[in-house]
Write a protein that holds these residues in place. Structure first.
Motif: not given
Length: 296
Positions: A145-148, A153-160, A162-164, A171-172
């Motif tokens: 969780r610390a690594f990611y 951080a962005t709710p829209g990513n939904q912890a996904n 690929a979306r991130f 991500s870059r």
């Protein structure tokens, strides 16, 4: 579900990747298509041109294992591509029903069994997490969780992941080898689409990413697949800097369709020290960490 288009595009893309020289054929001149001609693939697979053309139109239903093996050899498929072809054939004739991952509950309903969380929490030397074939992070230890933190951080990513990768500019920075990470993410999703073609959530995710990311849409159209079991990746964490980590991905027998991934660093390396610093940062009381994600 009719997968004719998926089969057609996969076979066409594989045929286009093979040069005559690679297949041991004369290159000749005046070739109007990249890669091999249909007639050349048919000859290599010891089948008629008409029959191969039927397969390339997407008609894999009822095709025998021997024919699929011949086709895989002719197209020089690697292990991941061969498995993908077999999955497409199973989906075409409906025999994937017994091997298909069982339908999971919606994201907000799925919870990891407490013993699974115990296993994750017992891993203290590196990030450990569970993901599904859609690349949703479903459960994680404290270090993951610390690594990611950028992913959460962005709710829209939904912890996904690929979306991130494709929709979050951060991500870059997180992936110094961004193109490689992007290729891997799409190949994992494409593999899952062949293995579990009836997953509506996966179709929705792919549709969203194709609509919002040209980088994703181009890669999705390449039909590349991969087996993602072991390797090394580079990361840049905003707290501890550069990390070079090895990973192992383990399919979970008790939870079909889920993968347990563990990252670790070479003993004595700067990255090992970086993970120790990350663990210390994660354990600091004033450092808020994202709650474990509930997913399917």
């Amino acid at each position: 579900m009719d997968n004719h288009e998926e089969v057609r595009e996969f076979l066409t893309s594989r045929r286009a990747k093979i040069t005559p020289e690679q297949a041991g054929l004369p290159s000749g001149s005046r070739r109007r298509v990249p890669g091999l001609r249909r007639s050349e693939v048919a000859a290599l697979a010891d089948m008629s041109v008409e029959y191969y053309a039927k397969l390339e139109r997407g008609n894999l239903a009822g095709v025998s294992p021997a024919v699929l093996e011949a086709l895989a050899r002719a197209l020089r498929l690697d292990d991941a591509e061969r498995a993908h072809l077999l999955n497409l054939a199973q989906a075409a004739d409906g025999t994937d029903v017994l091997t298909r991952p069982r339908r999971r509950r919606t994201k907000d309903q799925w919870k990891p069994h407490r013993s699974l969380q115990w296993v994750l929490d017992a891993v203290t030397a590196g990030p450990a997490f569970v993901r599904n074939g859609r690349m949703d992070v479903l459960a994680a230890n404290q270090l993951a969780r610390a690594f990611y933190t950028d992913v959460y951080a962005t709710p829209g990513n939904q912890a996904n992941l690929a979306r991130f990768n494709f929709l979050d500019p951060v991500s870059r920075r997180f992936y110094p080898d961004w193109d490689q990470a992007a290729d891997i993410a799409v190949a994992i999703l494409r593999t899952e689409a062949g293995r579990n073609p009836h997953d509506k959530d996966l179709h929705d995710l792919v549709g969203e990413l194709c609509t919002r990311s040209d980088e994703f849409r181009t890669r999705w159209g390449a039909h590349n697949v991969r087996q993602h079991g072991t390797g090394t990746k580079r990361f840049h964490h905003h707290v501890v800097g550069d990390l070079t980590l090895a990973y192992e991905g383990l399919e979970m027998a008790a939870e079909p369709g889920l993968t347990l991934t563990i990252y670790t660093a070479e003993p004595g390396s700067p990255s090992e020290e970086g993970l120790r610093l990350l663990a210390s940062w994660a354990a600091t009381p004033q450092t808020p960490l994202p709650a474990p994600h509930s997913g399917s």
